[in-house]
Design a protein around this motif. Sequence first.
Motif, short mmCIF file in Angstrom:
data_model
loop_
_atom_site.label_atom_id
_atom_site.label_comp_id
_atom_site.label_asym_id
_atom_site.label_seq_id
_atom_site.Cartn_x
_atom_site.Cartn_y
_atom_site.Cartn_z
N HIS A 107 36.73 37.67 53.92
CA HIS A 107 37.86 38.37 53.18
C HIS A 107 39.34 38.41 53.80
O HIS A 107 40.15 38.08 53.19
CB HIS A 107 37.52 39.76 53.05
CG HIS A 107 38.15 40.83 52.01
ND1 HIS A 107 39.48 40.93 52.29
CD2 HIS A 107 37.73 41.34 50.80
CE1 HIS A 107 39.92 41.68 51.05
NE2 HIS A 107 38.69 41.75 50.32
N SER A 137 25.30 38.97 44.53
CA SER A 137 26.47 39.95 43.98
C SER A 137 26.56 41.24 44.63
O SER A 137 27.31 41.75 44.97
CB SER A 137 26.41 39.95 42.49
OG SER A 137 27.43 40.48 42.03
N GLN A 138 25.39 42.07 44.87
CA GLN A 138 25.29 43.35 45.32
C GLN A 138 25.60 43.31 46.77
O GLN A 138 26.67 44.34 47.27
CB GLN A 138 24.08 44.02 45.11
CG GLN A 138 23.76 44.37 43.67
CD GLN A 138 22.42 44.78 43.62
OE1 GLN A 138 21.64 44.98 44.81
NE2 GLN A 138 21.88 45.09 42.22
N SER A 141 27.77 41.06 48.38
CA SER A 141 28.98 40.61 48.53
C SER A 141 30.11 41.75 47.96
O SER A 141 31.16 41.89 48.56
CB SER A 141 29.39 39.44 47.19
OG SER A 141 28.47 38.42 47.63
N ALA A 142 29.57 42.55 47.04
CA ALA A 142 30.52 43.98 46.85
C ALA A 142 30.67 44.68 48.02
O ALA A 142 31.69 45.37 48.16
CB ALA A 142 29.78 44.61 45.47
N ASN A 168 33.51 43.81 49.93
CA ASN A 168 34.74 43.83 48.83
C ASN A 168 35.08 42.47 48.42
O ASN A 168 36.38 42.14 48.18
CB ASN A 168 35.87 44.57 49.59
CG ASN A 168 35.82 45.89 50.11
OD1 ASN A 168 35.14 46.63 49.05
ND2 ASN A 168 36.15 46.34 51.30
N LEU A 169 34.11 41.99 48.00
CA LEU A 169 34.28 40.30 47.36
C LEU A 169 33.52 40.52 46.00
O LEU A 169 32.39 41.34 45.93
CB LEU A 169 33.72 39.39 48.03
CG LEU A 169 34.26 39.03 49.47
CD1 LEU A 169 33.56 38.27 50.32
CD2 LEU A 169 35.87 38.47 49.18
N ARG A 170 34.10 39.96 44.77
CA ARG A 170 33.61 39.96 43.56
C ARG A 170 33.01 38.35 43.37
O ARG A 170 33.83 37.44 43.58
CB ARG A 170 34.54 40.34 42.59
CG ARG A 170 34.05 40.27 41.15
CD ARG A 170 35.04 40.65 40.20
NE ARG A 170 36.45 39.57 40.05
CZ ARG A 170 37.36 40.03 40.57
NH1 ARG A 170 37.76 41.17 41.19
NH2 ARG A 170 38.34 39.13 40.65
N GLU A 198 32.49 35.57 41.08
CA GLU A 198 33.09 35.31 39.73
C GLU A 198 32.49 33.78 39.12
O GLU A 198 32.27 33.81 37.92
CB GLU A 198 34.47 34.59 40.18
CG GLU A 198 35.35 35.93 40.24
CD GLU A 198 37.04 35.68 40.35
OE1 GLU A 198 37.22 34.65 39.95
OE2 GLU A 198 37.62 36.69 39.89
N LEU A 242 33.66 33.58 45.21
CA LEU A 242 34.21 34.95 45.36
C LEU A 242 35.52 35.02 45.36
O LEU A 242 36.42 34.38 46.15
CB LEU A 242 33.23 35.48 46.59
CG LEU A 242 31.84 35.28 46.85
CD1 LEU A 242 31.14 35.56 48.19
CD2 LEU A 242 31.25 35.93 45.94
N ARG A 243 35.95 36.12 45.05
CA ARG A 243 37.37 36.76 44.99
C ARG A 243 37.34 38.01 45.62
O ARG A 243 36.62 39.04 45.44
CB ARG A 243 38.16 36.60 43.73
CG ARG A 243 38.27 35.31 43.12
CD ARG A 243 39.18 34.31 43.87
NE ARG A 243 40.48 34.75 43.94
CZ ARG A 243 41.44 34.63 43.21
NH1 ARG A 243 41.19 34.29 41.93
NH2 ARG A 243 42.66 35.00 43.71
N LEU A 274 38.07 41.96 46.04
CA LEU A 274 38.39 43.13 44.93
C LEU A 274 39.63 43.82 44.92
O LEU A 274 40.31 43.74 45.96
CB LEU A 274 37.14 44.13 45.35
CG LEU A 274 35.72 43.74 44.80
CD1 LEU A 274 34.77 44.81 45.31
CD2 LEU A 274 35.47 43.68 43.34
#
Length: 323
Positions: free
Chosen positions: A183, A294-295, A297-298, A301-303, A305, A320-321, A323
């Motif tokens: 990130h 996905s969980q 990554s969150a 603080n990454l989403r 996509e 990923l991008r 958040l």
Amino acid sequence: MSQITQLMTNKVDTQFLNDVIAGLSQRQKNLPCKYFYDDVGAALFEQITELDEYYVTRTELSILSQYSQAIAQLLPDNLSIIEPGCGSGKKIAYLLAHLVNVKSFVPFEISSEMLNYSLAHLSPLFPELAIAPLLGDFTHSQMVKQLSREAQLETQTNLVYFPGSTLGNFSPVKAIEIMKNFHRLCGINGYVLIGIDLVKDRQVLLDAYDDKKKVTAAFNKNLLLRINNELGADFNPEQFTHQSRFNEKLSRIEMHLSSDCEQTVRLNGQLFHFAEGESIHTENSHKYTLAAFSQLSAQANLRLEHTWQDQRGYFALCLLRPL
């Protein structure tokens, strides 16, 4: 570069010794998998990627071959691409062939030998590409913070490319920390492209980490030889057997070196005792569902996509991008 390399080498040697002693002092003896990759280990891993049983590399390359253009269309021009643990640079070549006006490529490696190897492979293929090697440990958050500031990576838009399912080698807690490092490295409004190995048939997984030609066994045992050569231990690799195990609860393959007999190993004035059948846990390779990834990554603080998969659903590339 030579001064940086020397400083880094000294630091790695001290850290290597500390990590080995700490790992062998645990109830379940363990060794960090990042130390697999000396020159011999790196060459053995390249052999592993060509094995029939090891589906990971050829499956990922097939995804890159099919979808590199689609991935490139989602990325802006004038990106800098950062590849932590760049290895041979084989996979990044697929992306570089489809991206327009890449600002620079930053191979980020703990091994100066692997940096040189990557440079030798990529420079002839992309003679106009600015390549700016970064020597350091991408798993070390403080080091990443310092290097990204010194190289001014934080002030630009970057793509962090992390193929090969390497993220799965780390515990969920460490994987989150590493993705937080990515990130930071991706800079302003950047991107992270990560390869992940997906959950699949258990026997396919076991065979991929215990091939008939015993190359993976040699790769695993080479870690003991490296400890002997660089740290002065007296391991006898012939008295250890390579094992791959599937941990259902944690959804991961585990590699172990099991002691064939009762024995004692000496390192740095300390004795480490092994009972017959006692193992050193050398590597994990976590297998993910897309929902679980996905969980994960969150939490960094990454989403998630976009994803691209092979037809069998063995492997995925995930964009990923922040958040």
